[in-house]
Scaffold this active site. Sequence first.
Site, PDB file in Angstrom:
ATOM      1  N   TYR A   1       0.594  -1.427   0.179  1.00 53.75           N
ATOM      2  CA  TYR A   1       0.185  -0.512   0.292  1.00 53.75           C
ATOM      3  C   TYR A   1       0.701   1.301   0.092  1.00 53.75           C
ATOM      4  CZ  TYR A   1      -2.868   3.960   2.161  1.00 53.75           C
ATOM      5  OH  TYR A   1      -3.085   5.006   1.999  1.00 53.75           O
TER       6      TYR A   1
ATOM      7  N   LYS B   1       1.420   3.571  -2.834  1.00 51.70           N
ATOM      8  CA  LYS B   1       0.932   5.483  -2.786  1.00 51.70           C
ATOM      9  C   LYS B   1       2.348   6.284  -2.930  1.00 51.70           C
ATOM     10  CE  LYS B   1      -2.345   6.483  -1.111  1.00 51.70           C
ATOM     11  NZ  LYS B   1      -3.441   7.619  -1.693  1.00 51.70           N
TER      12      LYS B   1
END
Length: 394
Positions: free
Chosen positions: A153, A157
Amino acid sequence: MDSPRFPEETVLITGGGGYFGFRLGCALNQKGARVILFDITQPAQNLPEGIKFVCGDIRCLADVETAFQDAEKVACVFHVASYGMSGREQLNKTQIEEVNVGGTENILRACLERGVPRLVYTSTFNVIFGGQVIRNGDESLPYLPLHLHPDHYSRTKSIAEKKVLEANGLAFKQGDGILRTCAIRPAGIYGAGEQRHLPRIVSYIERGLFRFVYGDPQSLVEFVHVDNLAKAHILASEALKADKGHVASGQPYFISDGRPVNNFEFFRPLVEGLGYTFPSTRLPLTLIYCLAFLVEMTHFIVGRLYNFQPFLTRTEVYKTGVTHYFSLEKAKKELGFEPQPFDLQEVVEWFKAHGHGRGAAGQDSEFMLWDGILILLLALSVLTWILPSTTLSI
């Protein structure tokens, strides 16, 4: 500074069916904007007048284009949608990549093709933080190298934020004009009705799993109330306009309540407000990190058969137990951001109003059961994961 009004502007919010996206949409609607919420799931709340919901998958370019077609001219996109922030979602690498990177590419393409002049991206502290101590850091800090991120994640990002900021200044595919972009890097979000982190925490409390804390009691982290975060996004959108000198163009901003606090002490009012005892046992961070690693490995092996919710992931251990907080100076100076003070009282009242809080007879026996399970897991982590040559860098 009060956040500005948006008379007669149309804005589109990806992830508009989620907690923050919906709250941001309502805040913009109250300021006079026409709001399009774009998400794969509809908000649980009724839509106020002036807010429209478009169902679609950000991974599908055709769905994204359909969302833009529902408005004659979108003045600003707030790209909030993401996947894999916590829990078992954090272990689904394929979907994380598709949503966070592929979805962002679709949004950028649509903005350039549709002539959208402004885009505000909702990023994360994690593009900089990966387990190292950071005290009063600022936007001059370099991105954490991608291979050092403990989870996909955070890695995706970071990739997506770079794509957004690199798109700043790109010319529209048709006609005159350019796209201006910026990124908001928020701390952990809280507020009444938050549906990702707080229900999971309350569930652990009620099931007797919150029986210890860990790490240095002097470690400090940050949080941001949902209304402060919405305010920062609105100010950032305005700071991309010509009358503000395009001051935010191509810029990232750390956003929080501006009050560093120990993670567990932050949640003390919630624990005690619901009638539970705050734990006095403190365990070493390294032990919990090893336990989280074992949990992740177990999920990797059995996840396809039983997709259980991990008690903790390695990233969550870092985020909750290692000092990292950032200066608001840039956001204050360039955006005019001034966070308002909030506490957890409204959160406590919300959970009480929804049937939570201690009071069930026989709960102590359930606590004893979970105590035994936790002791067994901790003992297992010690016996099976002893790596004398490995040190945890924090």
